[in-house]
Design an enzyme around this catalytic site. Structure first.
Site, mmCIF file in Angstrom:
data_model
loop_
_atom_site.group_PDB
_atom_site.id
_atom_site.type_symbol
_atom_site.label_atom_id
_atom_site.label_comp_id
_atom_site.label_asym_id
_atom_site.label_seq_id
_atom_site.Cartn_x
_atom_site.Cartn_y
_atom_site.Cartn_z
ATOM 1 N N CYS A 307 0.659 -1.179 0.069
ATOM 2 C CA CYS A 307 -0.015 -0.039 -0.043
ATOM 3 C C CYS A 307 0.887 1.179 0.237
ATOM 4 C CB CYS A 307 -0.967 0.125 0.992
ATOM 5 S SG CYS A 307 -2.427 1.194 1.113
ATOM 6 N N HIS A 391 -3.899 -5.355 -0.050
ATOM 7 C CA HIS A 391 -3.644 -5.786 1.233
ATOM 8 C C HIS A 391 -3.666 -7.450 1.266
ATOM 9 C CE1 HIS A 391 -3.274 -2.023 3.617
ATOM 10 N NE2 HIS A 391 -4.117 -1.481 2.677
ATOM 11 N N GLU A 393 -2.611 -9.135 3.685
ATOM 12 C CA GLU A 393 -2.743 -9.575 4.870
ATOM 13 C C GLU A 393 -4.326 -9.424 5.662
ATOM 14 O OE1 GLU A 393 -3.292 -5.254 5.499
ATOM 15 O OE2 GLU A 393 -1.899 -6.576 4.274
#
Length: 441
Positions: A307, A391, A393
């Protein structure tokens, strides 16, 4: 009555029913939207007796009046929207939403309450992405006053009140998002009271002019999973807890460093470098960009960014960044891996992107957004440096790209096992020492 007459009567009744406003529409008084309204839109929502009234006022003139279910305070921020269907505790505590008024397009919000603050084996909150709510305000269509979930300990309203965050329900979020998509993310005031705030008295402060990364970052070095077999430096630009967790779960020792920490002075100490997500404009992070640019020239071990990390790596490599009209925020963004042609569904939260129309020498595009064609990652052609805009995660899903953490730590572990020097300076020193030893023999 003949069969034909009965059919005609039913047709007339159906037509009249369709023409009349539904009871739900009358009760909620949601606003309709046109592309060129004759006057600024002001949508009213009947507030439940005994409840406070809240007002969302866009700087562009539109006003939405509804019910307050958060703290009775006023705030100003950049209004953005997320299309995620689940995960409001994770979204609201994501530091990337710092300075923003968060609109949820999912109509029903709050129905599963707020979970308890349990921590995992690494000392991280299990169900939140940071220690507190990061967005400045919450905007929803229909707040669920009653919640039901085995893990919930309080309501969304109680959580917002406790942390001083204003929230408004009864907003026609479809109308609001229509406006934001048309004119872009817009500054707005969220206030609580019987009447909207006086526009002349509102201080329209744009959070993006501030260095939000400096506000969100840790102020000191913190170590997680100290027994890990490889040591990763994690540059904290507003890191989500699940990034730390994902690295630790792969067996890495993680040193969380402040955003402007000069890690170039201690490159030998790290087997890999990771740059986190974060809020606001990447152009404020000149120190981090300078450190990365220096590291690109001499570091030999893996570097990865997510990001904000993608944007900072791009700026350090020589690319420019620009502000997207309304950003990409949600759990359903398709990104194409340009090395394989595979499309993955990703979680995203960003308002800026890299201009990858002309790549610097030695770099190539890594991922691209299948919706709008914006950059989703870059990679170095010769060194183990790469980054993604999305993302992997993601808490709340999707989980398509979690393998990127395993790949990164595997690369770090392989470089360590191979005895890869941290820097090219180290390689030169090693070669010089070898030559000296050979000559002496």
């Amino acid at each position: 009555m003949t069969l034909l007459a009965a059919a005609s009567a039913n047709t007339i009744r159906s037509a009249l029913k369709r023409a009349a406003p539904s009871p739900l529409a009358v009760a909620r008084s949601f606003a309709s939207v046109t592309d060129s309204p004759a006057q600024p839109l002001h949508a009213h929502y009947p507030v439940v007796p005994g409840s406070l009234t809240a007002h969302l006022q866009l700087r562009s003139g539109e006003t939405f009046t509804g019910g307050s279910f958060g703290a009775p305070v006023s705030t100003v921020g950049e209004t953005v929207f997320t299309t995620s269907l689940v995960g409001y505790p994770e979204s609201m505590t994501d530091p990337s939403y710092r300075g923003q008024l968060l609109v949820f397009t999912q109509p029903l919000i709050g129905n599963y309450g707020v979970p308890h603050r349990a921590r995992d084996q690494f000392g991280l909150l299990k169900h939140f992405e940071s220690e507190k709510i990061q967005c400045r305000g919450v905007i929803v269509s229909d707040y669920a006053t009653k919640y039901s979930h085995w893990n919930a300990v309080e309501s969304l309203s109680e959580w917002c009140e406790r942390e001083g965050i204003p929230a408004i329900t009864g907003v026609d979020t479809r109308a609001l998002v229509h406006i934001l998509r048309g004119q872009g993310s817009t500054l707005a005031s969220l206030s609580v009271g019987s009447v909207p705030a006086d526009r002349e008295q509102i201080e329209w402060a744009d959070p993006n002019v501030d260095n939000l990364v400096a506000q969100a970052s840790t102020s000191s070095v913190r170590v997680f999973n100290a027994q890990g077999d490889v040591h990763v430096a994690l540059i904290d630009c507003g890191v989500k807890y699940n990034i730390i967790r994902s690295l630790c779960e792969q067996g890495a020792k993680v040193s969380l460093l402040p955003w402007n920490h000069d890690f170039t002075r201690e490159l030998d100490a790290y087997d890999g470098i990771f740059i986190s997500n974060g809020p606001g404009s990447p152009t404020h992070c000149t120190e981090t960009i300078g450190h990365l640019r220096q590291a690109f020239g001499i570091y030999q071990r893996p570097i990865f960014g997510i990001c904000m990390g993608n944007q900072l790596m791009g700026l350090a490599a020589g690319l420019n960044a620009y502000k997207l009209r309304f950003g990409n925020r949600g759990h359903n963004q398709p990104a194409v891996d340009l090395t394989t042609g595979k499309c993955v569904i990703t979680s995203q939260n960003h308002g800026y992107a890299l201009d990858d129309s002309r790549m610097p020498p030695g770099w190539d595009r890594y991922y691209v957004n299948a919706n709008d064609g914006s950059n989703e990652g870059i990679r170095h052609l010769h060194k183990p440096f790469r980054s993604v805009q999305f993302h992997p995660e993601a808490k709340g899903g999707p989980l398509d790209t979690g393998y990127l953490f395993a790949d990164f730590v595997s690369e770090v572990r392989a470089a360590k096992s191979a005895g890869t020097a941290a820097t090219s300076i180290g390689l030169e020193a090693k070669a010089s020492a070898t030559a000296t030893a050979t000559a002496a023999a």
